[in-house]
Enzyme design. Sequence first.
Site, mmCIF file in Angstrom:
data_model
loop_
_atom_site.group_PDB
_atom_site.id
_atom_site.type_symbol
_atom_site.label_atom_id
_atom_site.label_comp_id
_atom_site.label_asym_id
_atom_site.label_seq_id
_atom_site.Cartn_x
_atom_site.Cartn_y
_atom_site.Cartn_z
ATOM 1 C CB SER A 14 -0.916 0.017 1.229
ATOM 2 O OG SER A 14 -1.585 1.258 1.261
ATOM 3 C CE LYS A 65 -11.146 -1.463 -1.026
ATOM 4 N NZ LYS A 65 -10.944 -0.884 -2.346
ATOM 5 N N GLY A 125 -13.027 -9.802 -13.774
ATOM 6 C CA GLY A 125 -12.962 -9.910 -12.318
ATOM 7 C C GLY A 125 -14.291 -9.565 -11.686
ATOM 8 C CG ASN A 149 -14.737 -13.472 -11.277
ATOM 9 O OD1 ASN A 149 -13.636 -12.919 -11.303
ATOM 10 N ND2 ASN A 149 -15.155 -14.161 -10.229
ATOM 11 N N GLY A 231 -3.954 1.989 -12.828
ATOM 12 C CA GLY A 231 -4.851 2.441 -11.758
ATOM 13 C C GLY A 231 -4.287 3.511 -10.837
HETATM 14 P P1 ATR Z 1 -11.687 -10.945 -3.535
HETATM 15 O O1 ATR Z 1 -12.094 -11.927 -4.621
HETATM 16 O O2 ATR Z 1 -11.384 -11.595 -2.213
HETATM 17 O O3 ATR Z 1 -12.579 -9.758 -3.427
HETATM 18 P P2 ATR Z 1 -9.919 -9.348 -5.037
HETATM 19 O O4 ATR Z 1 -8.432 -9.174 -4.993
HETATM 20 O O5 ATR Z 1 -10.770 -8.178 -4.866
HETATM 21 O O6 ATR Z 1 -10.262 -10.418 -3.960
HETATM 22 O O7 ATR Z 1 -10.335 -10.058 -6.382
HETATM 23 C C1 ATR Z 1 -9.492 -10.898 -7.060
HETATM 24 C C2 ATR Z 1 -10.062 -11.100 -8.460
HETATM 25 O O8 ATR Z 1 -9.040 -11.658 -9.269
HETATM 26 C C3 ATR Z 1 -11.226 -12.068 -8.483
HETATM 27 O O9 ATR Z 1 -12.118 -11.677 -9.508
HETATM 28 C C4 ATR Z 1 -10.525 -13.380 -8.812
HETATM 29 O O10 ATR Z 1 -11.329 -14.347 -9.431
HETATM 30 P P3 ATR Z 1 -12.135 -15.419 -8.541
HETATM 31 O O11 ATR Z 1 -13.375 -14.727 -8.097
HETATM 32 O O12 ATR Z 1 -12.403 -16.545 -9.463
HETATM 33 O O13 ATR Z 1 -11.234 -15.795 -7.397
HETATM 34 C C5 ATR Z 1 -9.487 -12.904 -9.790
HETATM 35 N N1 ATR Z 1 -8.368 -13.832 -9.898
HETATM 36 C C6 ATR Z 1 -7.390 -14.025 -8.996
HETATM 37 N N2 ATR Z 1 -6.511 -14.960 -9.449
HETATM 38 C C7 ATR Z 1 -6.967 -15.356 -10.662
HETATM 39 C C8 ATR Z 1 -6.512 -16.303 -11.637
HETATM 40 N N3 ATR Z 1 -5.385 -17.027 -11.455
HETATM 41 N N4 ATR Z 1 -7.234 -16.441 -12.778
HETATM 42 C C9 ATR Z 1 -8.362 -15.723 -12.987
HETATM 43 N N5 ATR Z 1 -8.835 -14.807 -12.095
HETATM 44 C C10 ATR Z 1 -8.159 -14.633 -10.954
#
Ligand code: ATR
Length: 264
Positions: A14, A65, A125, A149, A231
């Site tokens: 951060s 969050k 996502g 997603n 971002g």
């Molecule tokens: P959270 O899902 O806990 O809110 P985030 O960091 O806000 O965490 O979101 C991570 C995003 O990256 C999610 O959309 C996640 O997909 P999943 O919902 O299927 O977990 C996506 N993500 C992380 N690793 C990934 C990967 N190897 N391939 C595709 N999507 C991925």
Amino acid sequence: MKKYFVIGNPIDHSLSPKLHNYWFNENNINAKYDKKKIDEKDLQSVISKVKEKKINGINVTVPFKKAVIPYLDKLSPEAEQTQSVNTIIFSNDKLVGHNTDIVGFTEAIKKLNFNIQDKKVIILGAGGVVPSIIFALKKMFVSQIVVSNRTKKKAEDLKLRFNNLKILDWGEIIDFDVIINATSLGLDKETINLDFSKSGSNKLFYDVIYNPAETNFLKEGKKFGNKTENGKLMFVYQALEAFKLWHGITPQINNEILEILNND
Ligand code: ATR
């Protein structure tokens, strides 16, 4: 001296302390901003410190969050609709949760030389920041929002909160004007496996990630003649909005601070 924190897990990455402490200095505010890595079980005790005035404000990042909401007395309308809080203030004897990610994203898009109105947008996502992006896009009158997603259920769940969303299978791509990476793919060496060679050019590729400054996703976009943006400004503007809420002052965004954030 007033105290502010950003809480999350992980939290090492951060840059919020750097930015807020720079602005404290610029505005002669006697305060300190730190990062705190916490576990979910510690949320209640950390947030209660705001009520006790031992902490004056908290920023919340991944993955808390939504998890902070039960410990707050009130939500702003934006935080309510997105069920996402990134800024906590104590106001009129109440702990209030705000969502400044929405303004952050909106301001960042406005600064681009790109008119997003009536455009088709794909969001990759469905994690914590996505409801804020959808909320902002709707306010900017895009023509279509498509969410893709890996875990389809999470994309489907967003449809319960926002109408007119279209869901796309992970790994597929359809015609778009704007594509937003809101996954964590790109923070490390992992890449998004999508073929953009047939998507045309002059689109906007936007990545919520700002560190690294150019993810593979943005490199691909650039390769095929598209506009790209990371971002960083979204991050800066969400912080600016939180600063305004806490201190009633609009801090300056200057080249010096943008450079300082670059060096990380
Ligand atoms: P959270 O899902 O806990 O809110 P985030 O960091 O806000 O965490 O979101 C991570 C995003 O990256 C999610 O959309 C996640 O997909 P999943 O919902 O299927 O977990 C996506 N993500 C992380 N690793 C990934 C990967 N190897 N391939 C595709 N999507 C991925």
